[in-house]
Design a protein around this motif. Structure first.
Motif, PDB file in Angstrom:
ATOM      1  N   VAL A 197      40.676 -91.137  27.952  1.00 13.05           N
ATOM      2  CA  VAL A 197      41.806 -90.240  27.719  1.00 13.05           C
ATOM      3  C   VAL A 197      43.009 -90.649  28.568  1.00 13.05           C
ATOM      4  O   VAL A 197      44.147 -90.683  28.098  1.00 13.05           O
ATOM      5  CB  VAL A 197      41.422 -88.772  28.005  1.00 13.05           C
ATOM      6  CG1 VAL A 197      42.664 -87.874  27.991  1.00 13.05           C
ATOM      7  CG2 VAL A 197      40.407 -88.283  26.990  1.00 13.05           C
ATOM      8  N   CYS A 211      49.215 -86.608  30.880  1.00 13.05           N
ATOM      9  CA  CYS A 211      47.927 -85.925  30.952  1.00 13.05           C
ATOM     10  C   CYS A 211      47.755 -85.294  32.323  1.00 13.05           C
ATOM     11  O   CYS A 211      48.419 -85.669  33.300  1.00 13.05           O
ATOM     12  CB  CYS A 211      46.758 -86.863  30.647  1.00 13.05           C
ATOM     13  SG  CYS A 211      46.368 -88.102  31.903  1.00 13.05           S
ATOM     14  N   ILE A 247      41.543 -86.450  20.237  1.00 15.07           N
ATOM     15  CA  ILE A 247      42.941 -86.455  20.677  1.00 15.07           C
ATOM     16  C   ILE A 247      43.787 -87.319  19.749  1.00 15.07           C
ATOM     17  O   ILE A 247      44.905 -86.947  19.368  1.00 15.07           O
ATOM     18  CB  ILE A 247      43.040 -86.958  22.132  1.00 15.07           C
ATOM     19  CG1 ILE A 247      42.506 -85.880  23.084  1.00 15.07           C
ATOM     20  CG2 ILE A 247      44.473 -87.354  22.490  1.00 15.07           C
ATOM     21  CD1 ILE A 247      42.506 -86.301  24.545  1.00 15.07           C
ATOM     22  N   THR A 285      46.461 -91.988  27.048  1.00 12.02           N
ATOM     23  CA  THR A 285      47.724 -91.316  27.354  1.00 12.02           C
ATOM     24  C   THR A 285      48.827 -92.331  27.666  1.00 12.02           C
ATOM     25  O   THR A 285      49.948 -92.225  27.155  1.00 12.02           O
ATOM     26  CB  THR A 285      47.538 -90.357  28.546  1.00 12.02           C
ATOM     27  OG1 THR A 285      46.606 -89.332  28.175  1.00 12.02           O
ATOM     28  CG2 THR A 285      48.856 -89.732  28.966  1.00 12.02           C
ATOM     29  N   ASN A 322      47.663 -84.262  27.333  1.00 12.12           N
ATOM     30  CA  ASN A 322      46.219 -84.388  27.164  1.00 12.12           C
ATOM     31  C   ASN A 322      45.491 -83.906  28.413  1.00 12.12           C
ATOM     32  O   ASN A 322      45.987 -84.074  29.525  1.00 12.12           O
ATOM     33  CB  ASN A 322      45.844 -85.843  26.891  1.00 12.12           C
ATOM     34  CG  ASN A 322      46.544 -86.420  25.681  1.00 12.12           C
ATOM     35  OD1 ASN A 322      46.749 -85.716  24.687  1.00 12.12           O
ATOM     36  ND2 ASN A 322      46.919 -87.686  25.747  1.00 12.12           N
ATOM     37  N   ASN A 328      46.469 -81.288  23.886  1.00 12.55           N
ATOM     38  CA  ASN A 328      45.140 -81.730  23.468  1.00 12.55           C
ATOM     39  C   ASN A 328      44.137 -81.364  24.555  1.00 12.55           C
ATOM     40  O   ASN A 328      43.869 -82.138  25.477  1.00 12.55           O
ATOM     41  CB  ASN A 328      45.142 -83.240  23.238  1.00 12.55           C
ATOM     42  CG  ASN A 328      45.771 -83.635  21.930  1.00 12.55           C
ATOM     43  OD1 ASN A 328      45.425 -83.112  20.874  1.00 12.55           O
ATOM     44  ND2 ASN A 328      46.719 -84.567  21.977  1.00 12.55           N
ATOM     45  N   ASN A 329      43.580 -80.162  24.432  1.00 15.28           N
ATOM     46  CA  ASN A 329      42.696 -79.651  25.472  1.00 15.28           C
ATOM     47  C   ASN A 329      41.239 -79.558  25.034  1.00 15.28           C
ATOM     48  O   ASN A 329      40.346 -79.518  25.881  1.00 15.28           O
ATOM     49  CB  ASN A 329      43.186 -78.262  25.904  1.00 15.28           C
ATOM     50  CG  ASN A 329      42.256 -77.607  26.884  1.00 15.28           C
ATOM     51  OD1 ASN A 329      42.163 -77.995  28.046  1.00 15.28           O
ATOM     52  ND2 ASN A 329      41.507 -76.604  26.415  1.00 15.28           N
ATOM     53  N   SER A 363      46.840 -85.806  17.448  1.00 19.83           N
ATOM     54  CA  SER A 363      48.162 -86.390  17.694  1.00 19.83           C
ATOM     55  C   SER A 363      48.694 -87.077  16.447  1.00 19.83           C
ATOM     56  O   SER A 363      49.877 -86.952  16.111  1.00 19.83           O
ATOM     57  CB  SER A 363      48.081 -87.383  18.859  1.00 19.83           C
ATOM     58  OG  SER A 363      47.646 -86.747  20.040  1.00 19.83           O
TER      59      SER A 363
END
Length: 248
Positions: free
Chosen positions: A152, A172, A108, A156, A129, A79-80, A112
């Motif tokens: 984020v 992440c 994200i 995670t 992530n 997830n970039n 996911s």
């Protein structure tokens, strides 16, 4: 070097910057890769590209389903995809807050969620992530961006806890200031781009910007099936900024 041989990977924002470096590194290590991007152009040979806006649920569901069909399943999700934001809390209105959080955080969750049924069928499922040093450090003029990347990092850990029993690892990376197109645009907009770049480089203990390839290497480490006991981790890729205080 083919530690990802046969692994089916999905990379969001994989057409430029860190995402492009991740895509190339995965291909070099034997993976099969699908890229989800607003403009999936200029991809390496053999990479499947799908147009996707991670801020739009329907777009995400369609793109992830198409990628899974193309790859025959999904083993790894990177997830970039994300956007930047500058300013203090006084500088962005509610609409901008909602836009950035929708892309950087909820995006994200969307990707996911759509990939979970496929990850549950995988023998080596992993999610990585992209967070930021802004998740852990107070940086000036980055209030909204920092809030999104802090979320984020927290997301995670929560995802890692939720899916550990299913064998799905979630980690992440926290890059420092990276030499990416977004940072280049920020520098170009500065009053003195050369001085601004020098200031950003000096902020990091090793005295330079982080390369996209360096961040990609850390993402691959976390996604590697060989690291089956690594989950809930935030890996700093910042030249030591997270823990070193040097005298110059």
């Amino acid at each position: 070097m083919e530690s990802f041989a046969g692994v089916r990977a999905l990379v969001t924002g994989g057409a430029s910057g860190i995402g492009a470096a991740v895509t190339s590194a995965l291909i070099a290590r034997g993976a099969r890769v699908a890229v989800l991007d607003l403009r999936p152009e200029g991809l390496p040979e053999g990479v499947a590209g799908f147009t996707c806006d991670v801020g739009d649920p329907a777009s995400v569901d369609e793109a992830v389903a198409s990628a899974a069909r193309e790859l025959g399943g999904i083993d790894v999700v990177v997830n970039n995809a994300g956007v930047g934001a500058a300013g203090s809390v006084a500088d962005n209105d509610d609409d901008e807050w909602l836009r950035v959080l929708n892309i950087n955080v909820v995006g994200i969750a969307r990707v996911s969620r759509a990939a979970l049924p496929h990850l549950r069928e995988s023998g080596c499922p992993a999610i990585v992530n992209t967070a930021s040093v802004a998740a852990t450090h107070g940086l000036p003029q980055r209030a909204l961006y920092s809030a999104s990347k802090g979320a984020v990092a927290a997301l995670t850990r929560a995802m890692a806890a939720d899916h550990l029993a299913e064998g799905i690892r979630v980690n992440c990376v926290n890059p420092g200031t990276a030499d990416t197109p977004w940072v280049s645009r920020l520098l170009d907009a500065a009053e003195d781009p050369a001085a601004e770049r020098q200031a950003l480089e000096a902020r990091q203990p090793h005295g330079r910007l982080v390369s996209a390839d360096e961040v990609a290497a850390s993402i691959l480490f976390l996604a590697d099936p060989a690291n089956g006991s690594t989950s809930g981790t935030s890996l700093s890729v910042d030249g030591g900024m997270h823990s070193l205080l040097l005298r110059r």
